[in-house]
Motif scaffolding. Structure first.
Motif, PDB file in Angstrom:
ATOM      1  N   GLU A  48      50.782 -81.190 -51.926  1.00  0.00           N
ATOM      2  CA  GLU A  48      50.611 -80.978 -53.357  1.00  0.00           C
ATOM      3  C   GLU A  48      51.810 -81.530 -54.128  1.00  0.00           C
ATOM      4  OE1 GLU A  48      47.886 -79.878 -54.833  1.00  0.00           O
ATOM      5  OE2 GLU A  48      47.000 -79.828 -52.826  1.00  0.00           O
ATOM      6  N   SER A  49      51.538 -82.116 -55.262  1.00  0.00           N
ATOM      7  CA  SER A  49      52.595 -82.661 -56.098  1.00  0.00           C
ATOM      8  C   SER A  49      53.158 -81.577 -57.005  1.00  0.00           C
ATOM      9  CB  SER A  49      52.064 -83.819 -56.942  1.00  0.00           C
ATOM     10  OG  SER A  49      53.010 -84.194 -57.925  1.00  0.00           O
ATOM     11  N   ALA A  50      54.465 -81.328 -56.891  1.00  0.00           N
ATOM     12  CA  ALA A  50      55.093 -80.307 -57.724  1.00  0.00           C
ATOM     13  C   ALA A  50      55.254 -80.775 -59.161  1.00  0.00           C
ATOM     14  CB  ALA A  50      56.464 -79.934 -57.144  1.00  0.00           C
ATOM     15  N   LEU A  51      55.210 -82.083 -59.386  1.00  0.00           N
ATOM     16  CA  LEU A  51      55.411 -82.628 -60.726  1.00  0.00           C
ATOM     17  C   LEU A  51      54.099 -82.944 -61.432  1.00  0.00           C
ATOM     18  CD1 LEU A  51      57.586 -83.593 -62.756  1.00  0.00           C
ATOM     19  CD2 LEU A  51      57.459 -85.859 -61.672  1.00  0.00           C
ATOM     20  N   GLY A  52      53.027 -83.096 -60.669  1.00  0.00           N
ATOM     21  CA  GLY A  52      51.781 -83.607 -61.218  1.00  0.00           C
ATOM     22  C   GLY A  52      51.248 -82.857 -62.422  1.00  0.00           C
ATOM     23  N   GLU A 102      54.149 -90.003 -56.941  1.00  0.00           N
ATOM     24  CA  GLU A 102      53.258 -88.977 -56.390  1.00  0.00           C
ATOM     25  C   GLU A 102      52.593 -88.173 -57.502  1.00  0.00           C
ATOM     26  OE1 GLU A 102      54.140 -85.875 -52.950  1.00  0.00           O
ATOM     27  OE2 GLU A 102      54.864 -85.152 -54.892  1.00  0.00           O
ATOM     28  N   GLY A 103      53.352 -87.860 -58.561  1.00  0.00           N
ATOM     29  CA  GLY A 103      52.787 -87.130 -59.688  1.00  0.00           C
ATOM     30  C   GLY A 103      51.700 -87.923 -60.401  1.00  0.00           C
ATOM     31  N   ILE A 104      51.912 -89.231 -60.521  1.00  0.00           N
ATOM     32  CA  ILE A 104      50.893 -90.093 -61.120  1.00  0.00           C
ATOM     33  C   ILE A 104      49.645 -90.096 -60.243  1.00  0.00           C
ATOM     34  CG2 ILE A 104      50.332 -92.466 -61.766  1.00  0.00           C
ATOM     35  CD1 ILE A 104      53.320 -92.839 -62.458  1.00  0.00           C
ATOM     36  N   ALA A 105      49.846 -90.198 -58.919  1.00  0.00           N
ATOM     37  CA  ALA A 105      48.709 -90.169 -57.987  1.00  0.00           C
ATOM     38  C   ALA A 105      47.925 -88.871 -58.137  1.00  0.00           C
ATOM     39  CB  ALA A 105      49.209 -90.336 -56.549  1.00  0.00           C
ATOM     40  N   TYR A 106      48.630 -87.768 -58.281  1.00  0.00           N
ATOM     41  CA  TYR A 106      47.982 -86.463 -58.448  1.00  0.00           C
ATOM     42  C   TYR A 106      47.107 -86.456 -59.699  1.00  0.00           C
ATOM     43  CZ  TYR A 106      47.681 -81.422 -59.455  1.00  0.00           C
ATOM     44  OH  TYR A 106      47.241 -80.158 -59.758  1.00  0.00           O
ATOM     45  N   GLN A 107      47.631 -86.981 -60.795  1.00  0.00           N
ATOM     46  CA  GLN A 107      46.866 -87.013 -62.035  1.00  0.00           C
ATOM     47  C   GLN A 107      45.703 -88.007 -61.973  1.00  0.00           C
ATOM     48  OE1 GLN A 107      46.665 -85.345 -64.805  1.00  0.00           O
ATOM     49  NE2 GLN A 107      48.290 -83.884 -64.325  1.00  0.00           N
ATOM     50  N   HIS A 127      44.547 -88.362 -53.231  1.00  0.00           N
ATOM     51  CA  HIS A 127      45.198 -87.459 -52.287  1.00  0.00           C
ATOM     52  C   HIS A 127      46.691 -87.778 -52.267  1.00  0.00           C
ATOM     53  CE1 HIS A 127      46.161 -85.138 -48.765  1.00  0.00           C
ATOM     54  NE2 HIS A 127      44.901 -84.776 -48.597  1.00  0.00           N
ATOM     55  N   THR A 128      47.528 -86.773 -52.454  1.00  0.00           N
ATOM     56  CA  THR A 128      48.957 -87.033 -52.607  1.00  0.00           C
ATOM     57  C   THR A 128      49.687 -87.298 -51.292  1.00  0.00           C
ATOM     58  OG1 THR A 128      49.385 -84.643 -52.664  1.00  0.00           O
ATOM     59  CG2 THR A 128      49.158 -85.789 -54.773  1.00  0.00           C
TER      60      THR A 128
END
Length: 240
Positions: A79-83, A54-59, A63-64
């Motif tokens: 929202e991705s908490a790690l992104g 999910e973090g990779i998708a955010y970067q 859409h997460t």
């Protein structure tokens, strides 16, 4: 590969006791390199593989909750908490692609209906197909018709697919992999058998490659299929 490396920016993390920074993943990850067109993330529930995907998708700007750069819709906790704590290294950078998140695919399908975009998905609402059919429609219509090099991030795509359709997905990946990159979080021993893929284990002391036959998914499935009665007897036995 286009996505060459993911780096965790640990110096930006303030509190390692809050989610997702409390995950073992955070302790195990500094940099993760991608050397194959198809990479699998494998590990137990809670190991952090979906969180990282999910973090990779955010970067990537996807859409997460599922979708591409062109999809915008409201979903709780999308929202991705790690992104913001990841850095992606590309050569070259790809802007085309898709993030499939099995658990929020219903909301994505509703979004496609709302924006009247079903023509891009075979001309039929994803809600008017079975769960497995809608997944395959996405793969066959959206993925295979892409004209640009793409990166596809798939979070547990087997959730809606029968074993036969998991094999169909493998064929689609094979057809697309010469010009696309796949990163897939999965529990499926079928998908993990994809030839020449790299499997990254999230259950070790470090994130590192693991051979297909050494994964728990393969070992447990093989043991069960070879002798289901023995495994069930062990599982259901009453300990004194």
């Amino acid at each position: 590969m286009s996505l060459k490396r993911v780096t965790l920016l640990k110096d930006k993390i303030v509190d390692f006791n809050t989610y997702p920074f409390s995950l073992p993943l955070i302790q195990r990850l500094d940099q993760l390199h991608f050397d194959h067109p198809v990479t699998f993330f494998v590990g137990e529930n809670g190991s952090g593989k979906s969180t990282l995907l999910e973090g990779i998708a955010y970067q990537c700007g996807f859409h997460t909750a599922g979708g591409s750069r062109n999809n915008s819709y409201e979903v709780d906790q999308a929202e991705s908490a790690l992104g913001d704590y990841l850095r992606l290294s590309w050569l070259p950078k790809l802007t085309n692609g898709f993030f499939l998140r099995a658990e929020s695919f219903y909301q994505f399908a509703s979004h496609i209906d709302d924006v009247d975009s079903i023509k891009n998905y075979g001309g039929k609402s994803l809600h008017h197909q079975s769960h497995g059919e809608s997944f395959l429609t996405l793969f066959t219509q959206k993925f295979t018709h892409a004209r640009e090099k793409s990166i596809y991030l798939l979070d547990e795509p087997e959730a809606a697919l029968s074993p036969a359709r998991q094999l169909s997905l493998m064929r689609i990946i094979k057809d697309l992999s010469p010009r696309s990159q796949f990163i897939i979080a999965t529990h499926s021993p079928i998908l993990l058998g994809y030839p020449d893929a790299e499997i990254i284990s999230f259950d070790q002391d470090r994130l590192e490659p693991i051979h297909y036959q050494d994964t728990d998914h393969y070992q447990i499935t093989r043991r069960f299929l070879e002798n289901p009665k023995r495994m069930l007897d062990e599982l259901f036995s009453d300990d004194d």
